[in-house]
Design an enzyme around this catalytic site. Sequence first.
Site, short mmCIF file in Angstrom:
data_model
loop_
_atom_site.label_atom_id
_atom_site.label_comp_id
_atom_site.label_asym_id
_atom_site.label_seq_id
_atom_site.Cartn_x
_atom_site.Cartn_y
_atom_site.Cartn_z
N ARG A 1 -9.00 0.21 0.62
CA ARG A 1 -9.12 -0.74 -0.49
C ARG A 1 -8.36 -0.32 -1.74
O ARG A 1 -7.63 -1.10 -2.33
CB ARG A 1 -10.59 -0.93 -0.92
CG ARG A 1 -11.34 -1.97 -0.19
CD ARG A 1 -12.76 -1.51 -0.03
NE ARG A 1 -12.74 -0.30 0.76
CZ ARG A 1 -12.75 -0.29 2.08
NH1 ARG A 1 -12.83 -1.41 2.72
NH2 ARG A 1 -12.67 0.84 2.78
N THR A 2 -8.59 0.92 -2.19
CA THR A 2 -8.07 1.27 -3.51
C THR A 2 -6.54 1.25 -3.50
O THR A 2 -5.91 0.65 -4.37
CB THR A 2 -8.61 2.66 -3.94
OG1 THR A 2 -10.02 2.65 -3.74
CG2 THR A 2 -8.32 2.93 -5.40
N LYS B 1 4.10 21.31 1.27
CA LYS B 1 4.97 22.50 1.12
C LYS B 1 4.52 23.35 -0.06
O LYS B 1 5.17 24.31 -0.43
CB LYS B 1 6.42 22.05 0.88
CG LYS B 1 6.99 21.19 1.97
CD LYS B 1 8.38 20.72 1.54
CE LYS B 1 8.77 19.44 2.27
NZ LYS B 1 9.85 18.73 1.56
N ARG C 1 -5.19 9.41 -6.06
CA ARG C 1 -6.47 9.84 -5.45
C ARG C 1 -6.28 11.25 -4.94
O ARG C 1 -5.24 11.57 -4.34
CB ARG C 1 -6.86 8.92 -4.31
CG ARG C 1 -8.04 9.48 -3.52
CD ARG C 1 -8.62 8.49 -2.56
NE ARG C 1 -9.33 7.43 -3.26
CZ ARG C 1 -10.06 6.50 -2.64
NH1 ARG C 1 -10.18 6.51 -1.33
NH2 ARG C 1 -10.68 5.58 -3.33
N HIS D 1 -14.67 7.44 -10.04
CA HIS D 1 -13.82 6.41 -9.42
C HIS D 1 -13.82 5.22 -10.38
O HIS D 1 -14.43 4.18 -10.12
CB HIS D 1 -14.40 6.04 -8.05
CG HIS D 1 -13.48 5.24 -7.17
ND1 HIS D 1 -12.34 4.60 -7.62
CD2 HIS D 1 -13.56 4.97 -5.83
CE1 HIS D 1 -11.76 3.98 -6.61
NE2 HIS D 1 -12.48 4.19 -5.51
N1 CP Z 1 -14.01 1.68 -2.33
C1 CP Z 1 -13.06 2.54 -2.00
O1 CP Z 1 -12.69 3.47 -2.76
O2 CP Z 1 -12.52 2.32 -0.76
P1 CP Z 1 -11.31 3.13 -0.13
O3 CP Z 1 -11.76 4.55 0.08
O4 CP Z 1 -10.94 2.42 1.14
O5 CP Z 1 -10.17 3.10 -1.14
#
Ligand code: CP
Length: 307
Positions: free
Chosen positions: A51-52, A80, A101, A129
């Site tokens: 999703r993100t 590396k 991320r 998040h």
């Molecule tokens: N909600 C969320 O962070 O989903 P993903 O881990 O798929 O990005």
Amino acid sequence: MRHLMSPLDLSTEELEKILDLASDIEKDPKKYAHLCDDKRLATLFYEPSTRTRLSFEAAMMNLGGKVLGFSSADSSSASKGESVADTIRVVSCYADICAMRHPKEGAPLVASLASNIPVINAGDGGHQHPTQTLTDLLTIRSLHGRLDNLTIGLCGDLKFGRTVHSLIEALVRYKNVRFILISPEELRIPSYIREDVLKRNNIEFQEVERLEEAIPALDILYMTRVQKERFFNEEDYVRMKDFYILDKAKLELAKEDMYILHPLPRVNEIAVEVDSDPRAAYFKQVQYGVYVRMALILTLLEVELPC
Ligand code: CP
């Protein structure tokens, strides 16, 4: 230049502005279709995501911009030994804004200190998040018409679930918000959230273990997955993973307008039979995630908005 590491980086007024902009994008997406024609978004994902990453990429494409990036540390020069600070200096030459991320808490913050472009924390370890929080707030506001005067139940892995930590930090700024924290003893909310966020702000909250006990009082039930990737041993995960399963029978205890949210991915914690209930809002939530990320990109890039 602004970065986004935590929802607290935005004042309540700024946050409301982003939510208003996202709602306007939902109403009239064409108005925004070319505002980023000359912009590029880099998605630097050192940890898996559906999703993100894809919603950031969809958001930039919906604004007319382009996207580049990597979806795992293995496919980047991190494998590396390149540091996030060096990586972001390099990526600053290729893109105008970046979503990162990383499994290590604080890695996007380290990147932001070395960056020449805005960095958005797209999830750092079990910490924060913030763009999931913007998504959650937009979803709650769209469904209930408000962010104050709500009883919110947060259920599941409250220890490692970073979306829960960010959401609590954002919601304590609204009036008369109460929390029921539903988790097994081993997955209770971290003490820094209990002491420094909830108690320090005099927020009403309860910690309970049984979902059935909490559900009748809730306006929102926010289910979460047990975060397998953050457990030190498989045995503990297996013991915890099916602790909560929301099914139709449990939903009978809930209010008619108690909406169910989940940041997804879901494993077993919401039975598929619940998907057809009008209160199941977790797939709507995914769509709101695109609108709110469009609004955030426009805000951080300081793009002039149409009237
Ligand atoms: N909600 C969320 O962070 O989903 P993903 O881990 O798929 O990005």
